[in-house]
Structure formats: C-alpha cells, structure tokens
Scaffold this motif. Structure first.
Motif, mmCIF file in Angstrom:
data_model
loop_
_atom_site.group_PDB
_atom_site.id
_atom_site.type_symbol
_atom_site.label_atom_id
_atom_site.label_comp_id
_atom_site.label_asym_id
_atom_site.label_seq_id
_atom_site.Cartn_x
_atom_site.Cartn_y
_atom_site.Cartn_z
ATOM 1 N N MET A 153 0.838 -1.209 0.000
ATOM 2 C CA MET A 153 0.000 0.000 0.000
ATOM 3 C C MET A 153 0.876 1.263 0.000
ATOM 4 N N GLN A 154 2.074 1.122 0.506
ATOM 5 C CA GLN A 154 2.964 2.284 0.598
ATOM 6 C C GLN A 154 4.333 1.911 0.051
ATOM 7 N N ASP A 155 4.550 2.225 -1.213
ATOM 8 C CA ASP A 155 5.824 1.902 -1.851
ATOM 9 C C ASP A 155 6.896 2.833 -1.270
ATOM 10 N N SER A 167 7.019 6.528 5.362
ATOM 11 C CA SER A 167 5.980 6.562 4.327
ATOM 12 C C SER A 167 4.678 7.088 4.895
ATOM 13 N N GLN A 168 4.670 7.346 6.202
ATOM 14 C CA GLN A 168 3.481 7.850 6.878
ATOM 15 C C GLN A 168 3.909 8.505 8.196
ATOM 16 N N THR A 169 3.019 9.271 8.802
ATOM 17 C CA THR A 169 3.387 9.886 10.081
ATOM 18 C C THR A 169 3.044 8.964 11.260
ATOM 19 N N SER A 170 2.489 7.793 10.952
ATOM 20 C CA SER A 170 2.110 6.865 12.030
ATOM 21 C C SER A 170 3.263 6.447 12.953
ATOM 22 N N PRO A 171 4.525 6.387 12.489
ATOM 23 C CA PRO A 171 5.589 6.054 13.458
ATOM 24 C C PRO A 171 5.660 7.018 14.636
ATOM 25 N N TYR A 195 7.159 10.229 2.558
ATOM 26 C CA TYR A 195 7.739 9.942 1.228
ATOM 27 C C TYR A 195 7.242 8.601 0.696
ATOM 28 N N ARG A 196 6.889 8.599 -0.583
ATOM 29 C CA ARG A 196 6.510 7.331 -1.212
ATOM 30 C C ARG A 196 7.009 7.300 -2.636
ATOM 31 N N ARG A 197 7.322 6.082 -3.091
ATOM 32 C CA ARG A 197 7.872 5.970 -4.450
ATOM 33 C C ARG A 197 6.777 6.046 -5.491
ATOM 34 N N GLU A 209 2.655 15.975 2.669
ATOM 35 C CA GLU A 209 2.496 16.266 4.102
ATOM 36 C C GLU A 209 1.294 15.498 4.652
ATOM 37 N N GLN A 210 1.483 14.897 5.800
ATOM 38 C CA GLN A 210 0.365 14.234 6.474
ATOM 39 C C GLN A 210 0.171 14.840 7.852
ATOM 40 N N ILE A 211 -1.027 14.692 8.371
ATOM 41 C CA ILE A 211 -1.222 14.993 9.797
ATOM 42 C C ILE A 211 -1.873 13.772 10.429
ATOM 43 N N GLU A 212 -1.180 13.244 11.408
ATOM 44 C CA GLU A 212 -1.654 12.053 12.098
ATOM 45 C C GLU A 212 -2.291 12.484 13.411
ATOM 46 N N GLY A 213 -3.317 11.791 13.833
ATOM 47 C CA GLY A 213 -3.893 12.074 15.145
ATOM 48 C C GLY A 213 -3.944 10.793 15.952
ATOM 49 N N PHE A 249 -9.575 -0.646 5.351
ATOM 50 C CA PHE A 249 -8.554 -1.464 5.995
ATOM 51 C C PHE A 249 -7.255 -0.698 6.172
ATOM 52 N N PHE A 250 -6.773 -0.676 7.385
ATOM 53 C CA PHE A 250 -5.387 -0.289 7.678
ATOM 54 C C PHE A 250 -4.873 -1.317 8.673
ATOM 55 N N PRO A 251 -3.638 -1.754 8.534
ATOM 56 C CA PRO A 251 -3.144 -2.825 9.403
ATOM 57 C C PRO A 251 -3.082 -2.412 10.874
ATOM 58 N N PHE A 252 -2.977 -1.088 11.112
ATOM 59 C CA PHE A 252 -2.767 -0.636 12.499
ATOM 60 C C PHE A 252 -4.046 -0.183 13.183
ATOM 61 N N THR A 253 -5.181 -0.294 12.488
ATOM 62 C CA THR A 253 -6.456 0.041 13.128
ATOM 63 C C THR A 253 -7.463 -1.073 12.883
ATOM 64 N N GLY A 284 -8.324 8.735 6.498
ATOM 65 C CA GLY A 284 -8.416 7.370 6.984
ATOM 66 C C GLY A 284 -8.334 7.381 8.498
ATOM 67 N N ALA A 285 -9.024 6.434 9.113
ATOM 68 C CA ALA A 285 -9.023 6.436 10.576
ATOM 69 C C ALA A 285 -9.407 5.052 11.097
ATOM 70 N N GLY A 286 -9.444 4.919 12.402
ATOM 71 C CA GLY A 286 -9.872 3.657 12.992
ATOM 72 C C GLY A 286 -9.515 3.588 14.460
ATOM 73 N N PHE A 306 -8.090 5.815 19.348
ATOM 74 C CA PHE A 306 -8.361 5.962 17.913
ATOM 75 C C PHE A 306 -7.225 6.728 17.262
ATOM 76 N N ALA A 307 -7.130 6.535 15.947
ATOM 77 C CA ALA A 307 -6.097 7.243 15.188
ATOM 78 C C ALA A 307 -6.702 7.677 13.866
ATOM 79 N N PHE A 308 -6.148 8.755 13.329
ATOM 80 C CA PHE A 308 -6.578 9.166 11.992
ATOM 81 C C PHE A 308 -5.394 9.785 11.278
ATOM 82 N N GLY A 309 -5.475 9.784 9.953
ATOM 83 C CA GLY A 309 -4.389 10.392 9.182
ATOM 84 C C GLY A 309 -4.978 11.108 7.989
ATOM 85 N N LEU A 310 -4.562 12.350 7.804
ATOM 86 C CA LEU A 310 -5.087 13.070 6.640
ATOM 87 C C LEU A 310 -3.961 13.659 5.807
#
Ligand code: PHE
Length: 351
Positions: A153-155, A167-171, A195-197, A209-213, A249-253, A284-286, A306-310
């Motif tokens: 999902m994230q090259d 590849s995401q702000t989730s870390p 960053y993604r390929r 740019e992402q914003i994670e919550g 579907f997200f693996p972390f939610t 996306g959220a969950g 809960f978490a979300f990413g925009l």
C-alpha cells in the motif's frame, strides 16, 4: 620691523588659498615649527630689550592677523563643503517610495496551522518525529511485518534494510506510546513530511504532508472518533458538514474506516468537486489495533484508542480548488501570490 617681502609673500599666499590642501600647505610652510613666520622669533635674541618689545608686539600682531584670516577662510570653506553635501544628499520627499513585496503563508502551511489550531483548542499536543525512520517504527510495530502484503500500500524509499524515509506519520504514534512510560492518556497530532515511491503527476507526489492524530486512554470508543472528527471537519470546511464512515482497511487500526465529508461546495447536492456524489473522501481512521497497543506496552484490555491520518495537500486542493499537486512545490509566485487574500480564519472555502 617685519620684512616687507615676507608680508607681501604671505598676503599673496593667503589670497591663493582655495582648497583644504592649500590651507594645509600654507600652515606647513609658514606656521609649523620651522615655518617662516614661526622662525621669525629666533631673531629676538639678536635684539636689545627695547627692540624686543616692539618686535614681539609686531610679530604677534602679524601672526594674529594671519591666523584670523585663515580662520575666516576655513569657516567659509567648511560652510561651502556643508552646503554642497546637503545639496547632494537632498531627499525629495514627494517621490513615491519603493514597493516592498511581502511574502504570504504557503497554502500547505496554512492548512497545517489551521488543523493544529483546531486540535490544540481541543487539548491535543503537537508532536514531531524523524523523517528518516526505522522499519520497526514505520511498519513492524504498526502491525505490518516484513512480508505483509499491506506493505504494498505504501511503496517506500529504503536507505538500507532497516532504515527508510517514513511513508506515513504513524511512526510518531509508536514513538509517543513507547516514550509514555506511565501510560498516561495521549492526545496528539503530528504534522510532517512523508515519502513514497510514486511517480509525480497532478495528484501524486513522492513527498507530501500528512497529519496524524492519536488518542489513547481508557474507554475511548468509535463515538469519540466520530465526534472529534465532526467538530474538526466543521471547523475546517465550514458549519453544516456531515460525516460518513465507510469500512476500510489499515493494518494498524481495527475497525478501520474511510471518512467522507458532505461536499462543502454543493452542500451534498452533487457537483464537480464531489463528482456528483455529494461526498468527499477526506481521511483514513480507525480504532488502534490491539497488537499496536500491545507492541507499545499498553494492555488492550485496559486501554483503547483511535487514530486518523489526513493528507494536507488533498485538503488544500479541495479548500482552494487547486487541480495540480505539483503547484505546491514549484515556487511559482504567480500561483503562491493568489493566496494573499485568503485569511487564515476564513474557514469557509465556498465563499
Ligand atoms: N497512515 C495511514 C496512511 O498513510 C493513514 C492512517 C492513519 C489511517 C491513522 C488510519 C489511522 O495511509
């Protein structure tokens, strides 16, 4: 008593003074220690007392008159110099000034600031993390093991087997939960570059740019997620927004949702912005997956979250009706200067 020739010579020399250099030359020639006027006093010793008095008197008179003429010349020259200087430095206050061009807040920063303000007002902290990340934080602890198909999902740009450009702000979720040794409630947002390929085109960029919550506490439910996002989206896109959750579907939610906002351009009737559906996909959220909680030292039977990413670019493109994501990065002033009229508090993009 003083040599007539010298008096004449001095008189002529004074008359010929026209510059500061002339003035200095004169002083050197006649008034310095060995100058012809100064050295007249050496004559004194050859004179009788009577003569001395008279000669002294004449010499003083002569010196004084030379000095006062020099003073007058100097004063005149100073005045001329000053006037010339004033003339050359004259400022015409009626001339129009040079216009200074002002910078404006970049549309992406504007969105980030707005989202930050919304969540700070709800008691969230703003966190950041490194853009060069460990595979462990970017994937593994987020419930995406090495061989998991969700990695597709994230090259990702890898630096080596273990290190990558996130590849995401989730870390940042992972880092925050791991750092929180006392397991106190967490309420954070994390804006940042990812960053993604992807091949760059009108809707894709290899850097964005992402914003994670993230919220973690006891008794956090899906209703909290929905309520929070409802408040935030109404502030961001203007009053009257409705939210729609679609299973995703997200693996972390788990469960995971895709969140749509009722179109703020047509108010849900259907237009080009919402592709006639009345809804716009926003984020996306969950609910944080129990494995993720466990990986970070939280007992999933006690804690939920809960978490979300925009995507910031997507929000800015929607809000300001921008068609090409590349416009954000090319520093074209014709594009950027269009945002000078949009006030930060103007959260109704349909105006
Ligand atoms: N990190 C996800 C992505 O980049 C977005 C997301 C964040 C989804 C948090 C759910 C929860 O696609």
């Amino acid at each position: 008593m003083i040599d007539e020739n010298l008096i004449k010579e001095v008189d002529e020399a004074i008359n010929n003074i026209s510059t500061y250099d002339d003035l200095n030359d004169f002083r050197l020639k006649y008034l310095s220690k060995k100058g012809s006027i100064t050295s007249l006093s050496s004559k004194m010793k050859e004179l009788s007392n009577e003569e001395k008095r008279e000669f002294g008197y004449c010499l003083n008179e002569f010196k004084n008159s030379v000095q006062s003429r020099l003073n007058a010349i100097k004063e005149k020259m100073d005045l001329e110099y000053l006037n010339k200087k004033l003339e050359s430095e004259k400022i015409d206050i009626t001339l129009p000034g040079t216009k200074i061009t002002k910078g404006y807040i970049h549309p992406l920063n504007r969105v980030i600031e707005e989202v930050k303000e919304i969540f700070i007002s709800m008691g969230y902290d703003v966190k950041s993390g490194p853009e060069v990340e460990n595979d462990l934080y970017n994937f593994e602890l987020l419930n995406i093991p090495k061989s998991h198909p969700a990695r597709d999902m994230q090259d990702t740009f890898y630096i080596n087997e273990e290190i990558l450009l996130r590849s995401q702000t989730s870390p940042v979720q992972i880092r925050t939960m791991l750092e929180n040794k006392d397991k106190t409630p967490i309420r954070i947002i994390c804006p940042g570059k990812v960053y993604r390929r992807d091949n760059d085109d009108a809707t894709h960029s290899h850097q964005f740019e992402q914003i994670e919550g993230l919220v973690v506490d006891k008794n956090i439910s899906m209703a909290d997620l929905k309520g929070t996002l409802e408040v935030a989206m109404n502030k961001l896109f203007g009053d009257g927004r409705k939210l729609r959750f679609r299973p995703s579907f997200f693996p972390f939610t788990e469960p995971s949702v895709e969140v749509d906002v009722s179109c703020f351009k047509c108010n849900g009737k259907g237009c080009n912005m919402c592709k006639k559906t009345g809804w716009i996909e926003i984020l996306g959220a969950g609910m944080v997956h129990p494995n993720v909680l466990r990986n970070c030292g939280y007992d999933p039977d006690v804690y939920t979250g809960f978490a979300f990413g925009l995507g910031v670019e997507r929000i800015a493109m929607l809000k300001y009706e921008i068609n090409d994501i590349r416009d954000f990065y090319t520093n074209d002033l014709r594009f950027l200067s269009q945002f000078k009229y949009i006030e930060k508090s103007d959260d109704d993009a349909s105006k």
